[in-house]
Motif scaffolding. Structure first.
Motif, PDB file in Angstrom:
ATOM      1  N   ARG A   1      33.930 -32.779  19.523  1.00 15.97           N
ATOM      2  CA  ARG A   1      35.344 -32.476  19.185  1.00 15.97           C
ATOM      3  C   ARG A   1      36.099 -32.213  20.478  1.00 15.97           C
ATOM      4  NH1 ARG A   1      38.239 -28.543  15.045  1.00 15.97           N
ATOM      5  NH2 ARG A   1      40.337 -28.989  15.532  1.00 15.97           N
TER       6      ARG A   1
ATOM      7  N   LEU B   1      42.824 -43.428  14.534  1.00 16.00           N
ATOM      8  CA  LEU B   1      42.583 -41.926  15.043  1.00 16.00           C
ATOM      9  C   LEU B   1      43.884 -41.199  15.479  1.00 16.00           C
ATOM     10  CD1 LEU B   1      39.395 -42.936  17.284  1.00 16.00           C
ATOM     11  CD2 LEU B   1      39.547 -41.608  15.342  1.00 16.00           C
TER      12      LEU B   1
ATOM     13  N   PHE C   1      36.587 -35.587  22.290  1.00 18.79           N
ATOM     14  CA  PHE C   1      37.749 -36.302  21.815  1.00 18.79           C
ATOM     15  C   PHE C   1      39.378 -35.510  22.066  1.00 18.79           C
ATOM     16  CE2 PHE C   1      40.960 -36.967  18.534  1.00 18.79           C
ATOM     17  CZ  PHE C   1      41.032 -38.362  18.522  1.00 18.79           C
ATOM     18  N   THR C   2      39.257 -34.365  22.228  1.00 16.95           N
ATOM     19  CA  THR C   2      40.315 -33.681  22.487  1.00 16.95           C
ATOM     20  C   THR C   2      40.742 -33.780  24.021  1.00 16.95           C
ATOM     21  OG1 THR C   2      40.021 -32.061  20.829  1.00 16.95           O
ATOM     22  CG2 THR C   2      41.691 -31.480  22.690  1.00 16.95           C
TER      23      THR C   2
ATOM     24  N   SER D   1      35.142 -41.917  22.550  1.00 14.01           N
ATOM     25  CA  SER D   1      35.161 -40.594  22.536  1.00 14.01           C
ATOM     26  C   SER D   1      34.807 -39.796  21.139  1.00 14.01           C
ATOM     27  CB  SER D   1      36.205 -39.852  23.237  1.00 14.01           C
ATOM     28  OG  SER D   1      37.571 -40.265  22.473  1.00 14.01           O
ATOM     29  N   ALA D   2      35.520 -40.543  20.077  1.00 15.32           N
ATOM     30  CA  ALA D   2      35.296 -39.852  18.708  1.00 15.32           C
ATOM     31  C   ALA D   2      33.817 -40.319  18.495  1.00 15.32           C
ATOM     32  CB  ALA D   2      36.241 -40.432  17.514  1.00 15.32           C
TER      33      ALA D   2
ATOM     34  N   LEU E   1      39.590 -43.971  22.891  1.00 15.12           N
ATOM     35  CA  LEU E   1      39.656 -42.735  21.956  1.00 15.12           C
ATOM     36  C   LEU E   1      38.430 -43.095  20.870  1.00 15.12           C
ATOM     37  CD1 LEU E   1      43.218 -41.669  20.973  1.00 15.12           C
ATOM     38  CD2 LEU E   1      41.480 -40.403  22.253  1.00 15.12           C
TER      39      LEU E   1
ATOM     40  N   ARG F   1      44.585 -37.583  13.985  1.00 17.27           N
ATOM     41  CA  ARG F   1      43.615 -36.712  14.336  1.00 17.27           C
ATOM     42  C   ARG F   1      44.061 -36.353  15.834  1.00 17.27           C
ATOM     43  NH1 ARG F   1      37.072 -37.431  15.785  1.00 17.27           N
ATOM     44  NH2 ARG F   1      36.680 -35.594  16.720  1.00 17.27           N
ATOM     45  N   ALA F   2      44.474 -37.374  16.756  1.00 21.36           N
ATOM     46  CA  ALA F   2      45.040 -37.121  17.976  1.00 21.36           C
ATOM     47  C   ALA F   2      45.888 -36.212  18.044  1.00 21.36           C
ATOM     48  CB  ALA F   2      45.250 -38.361  18.686  1.00 21.36           C
TER      49      ALA F   2
END
Length: 562
Positions: free
Chosen positions: A224, A266, A227-228, A218-219, A215, A269-270
């Motif tokens: 975005r 994170l 990440f998603t 990816s961030a 993660l 945010r996840a």
């Protein structure tokens, strides 16, 4: 109707019907869950009109369960799980045993065999993941002690059901072949427990390092979408791998995936990025449950349906109540957990289907399980409403304060005045809090996340666990002598309710709130806030101020001679 696109038809039909009936249920002041279930009944094969694909709907619903449990895992650390093991493990096992015995007694009265009664009783013994978590979320109890106990109880129930699903085929084979299969049954039990333990160890040792690293990478891309996508790939991939390689349920696989990510910065945010998908597929879960329901069972076997429903709503609840009070918890905690567990769901349907395939359960038994599940899920929001009214009428203010103190680790009012009262300590709240501390301004934080409150207290920051809209929570935070009330929570309408309550208590306190949209700004201002900060406006104003400063200090270009 000829379904050339069954997937699209099922999703669109299910969501449209769920929206319409959910709005109707909300208008009638009952839980939208009832509307979602009725939407499934209308979309099912037992009612005229539109019929959704009964094979696809449960798979779509399973996605909702995976995302939901992943989200719960993001807020549920291993420390939380271990803290409730002393009540969750014996309590869940004892409650399953009571419900199973009651189910066997009901089946015996209908003339069913012992093994059929065993499967039927097990179907009535385990609560629905989606229903329980939705009920806790709506009441902001996920991070409370009551919520932690209920979730831990649910995890233990899921583990017991995983063992049951593996052992049932061996039991069926033993019945056919005789005592020669006893050794096979014991071996299957050892193998299943070994697989579950191996999966947990793998996630705790390897997953705790690999998942946050993926993660973070990816961030770091700044995308975005990536990440998603990483969050969804991890949640769904680990859940699928848990089933494929370890014979663990999708729900447990996703839960542990979220739990190993909990320690990452994170995680919030996840959780935020998966929320829309989680809600949409959770709705499809309720629609898929409704599709399985044949209303004719209510006419053909009304007494049997009432008996099964009584076991779920009364038998399980009474057993859970006495077990929780036996461990020294308050009446409020015991009643909340009892209401949470007074329904059945996913594992009941899976177990009933397996029982049918192994000839251990009749079609009549499965219909009774489905009818009892539908009715118990519909009744669950009503039970919570009745519970809240009962506690309001029967508890004195002193009893409420005492019980909340027990549940929230004996919180006492903070010994501070002339302070800044900060509601919410996410990204905005933590930045604001650190600046205030640097400026020498004393702060008190109100948060409904237990892990955040514990972390703040470890840092020496005064924090109160609870909902800021509640008068008792704000009393603990000393609203009566605070200098400022700073609302950093992202929900503008929730902030408006807090402003209203605070103004009634302290008409002269200075209140500054946060909002995302113009209508939220207006809503909060109407309720008495002194100022509302909207992110987009402040960014634009800051950029304009910077631009003016640069234009004033920048030397003017020389005029060219003519």
């Amino acid at each position: 109707m000829h379904h050339t696109t069954p997937l699209i038809t099922t999703i669109v039909g299910g969501l449209v019907l769920a929206f319409l009936l959910g709005m109707l249920a909300n208008r009638l002041r009952i839980s939208p869950l009832v509307g979602y279930l009725l939407a499934g009944v209308l979309a099912g094969p037992f009612t005229p009109g539109f019929v959704a694909d009964t094979d696809l709907a449960p798979e779509l619903a399973e996605l909702g369960v995976i995302l939901l449990m992943f989200g719960v895992g993001l807020h549920f650390s291993l420390k939380d799980l271990m803290s409730v093991k002393s009540i969750a493990i014996p309590g869940a096992i004892a409650q399953i045993a009571v419900a199973t015995l009651l189910g066997m007694a009901l089946s015996w009265s209908m003339g069913w065999s012992l093994i059929t009664g065993l499967v039927f009783g097990l179907c009535l013994s385990t609560a629905s993941t989606v229903v329980l978590l939705r009920a806790l979320e709506e009441r902001q109890l996920i991070d409370s002690q009551r919520g932690q106990i209920a979730i831990g109880w649910l995890i233990v129930e899921d583990l017991v059901m995983v063992l049951t699903l593996v052992l049932l085929p061996a039991i069926a084979g033993m019945l056919e072949q005789g005592n020669a299969s006893v050794s096979m049954l014991a071996w299957d039990l050892v193998l299943t427990i070994g697989k579950v333990v191996a999966f947990m160890v793998l996630m705790m040792v390897v997953g705790r390092r690999v998942v946050p690293w993926i993660l973070a990478k990816s961030a770091a891309t700044g995308s975005r979408e990536l990440f998603t996508l990483a969050v969804l790939a991890l949640a769904l991939g680990i859940a699928f791998g848990a089933v494929e390689f370890f014979d663990v349920s999708f729900a447990l696989g996703a839960f542990f995936a979220g739990m190993v990510l909990n320690e990452s910065e994170l995680s919030h945010r996840a959780a935020h990025d998966t929320l829309p998908l989680r809600d949409a597929f959770a709705v499809l879960f309720f629609v898929s449950v409704g599709m399985l329901f044949d209303p004719m069972i209510l006419v053909q076997e009304p007494l049997a349906v009432l008996g099964a429903l009584a076991i779920i709503v009364l038998g399980k609840s009474i057993a859970a109540y006495f077990l929780v009070t036996l461990f020294g918890h308050s009446r409020r905690t015991a009643l909340t957990i009892s209401a949470s567990l007074a329904q059945i769901g996913e594992f009941a349907f899976i177990l009933a289907g397996l029982g049918i395939s192994l000839n251990l359960l009749s079609a009549e038994g499965r219909n009774l399980v489905l009818a009892a599940a539908i009715l118990s899920i519909m009744l669950n929001p009503i039970l919570f409403t009745l519970l809240e009214r009962f506690l309001e009428k029967t508890e004195t203010l002193d009893e409420q304060t005492m019980e909340e103190a027990i549940e929230e680790e004996k919180q006492i009012p903070v010994d501070l005045c002339n302070h800044a009262l900060v509601v919410g300590y996410g990204r905005v709240g933590s930045l604001l809090g650190s600046r205030l501390i640097e400026a020498g301004v004393p702060i008190v934080v109100v948060e409904n996340s237990r892990p955040r409150v514990e972390a703040l207290r470890e840092q020496g920051i005064k924090a109160v666990l609870g909902n800021a809209a509640r008068a008792d929570t704000m009393e603990l935070a000393r609203l009566d002598c605070a200098r400022w009330l700073l609302l950093t929570i992202p929900n503008g309408y929730e902030a408006g309710e807090i402003v209203t309550a605070a103004r009634e208590k302290r008409p002269n306190i200075e209140i500054i709130a946060r909002a995302h949209y113009d209508d939220e700004v207006e809503y909060i201002m109407e309720r008495g806030a002194d100022r509302v900060v909207m992110g987009e406006r402040e960014i634009a104003n800051s950029m304009l101020n910077m631009l003016k400063l640069e234009l004033e200090t920048e030397p003017q270009p020389e005029q060219c001679p003519i």
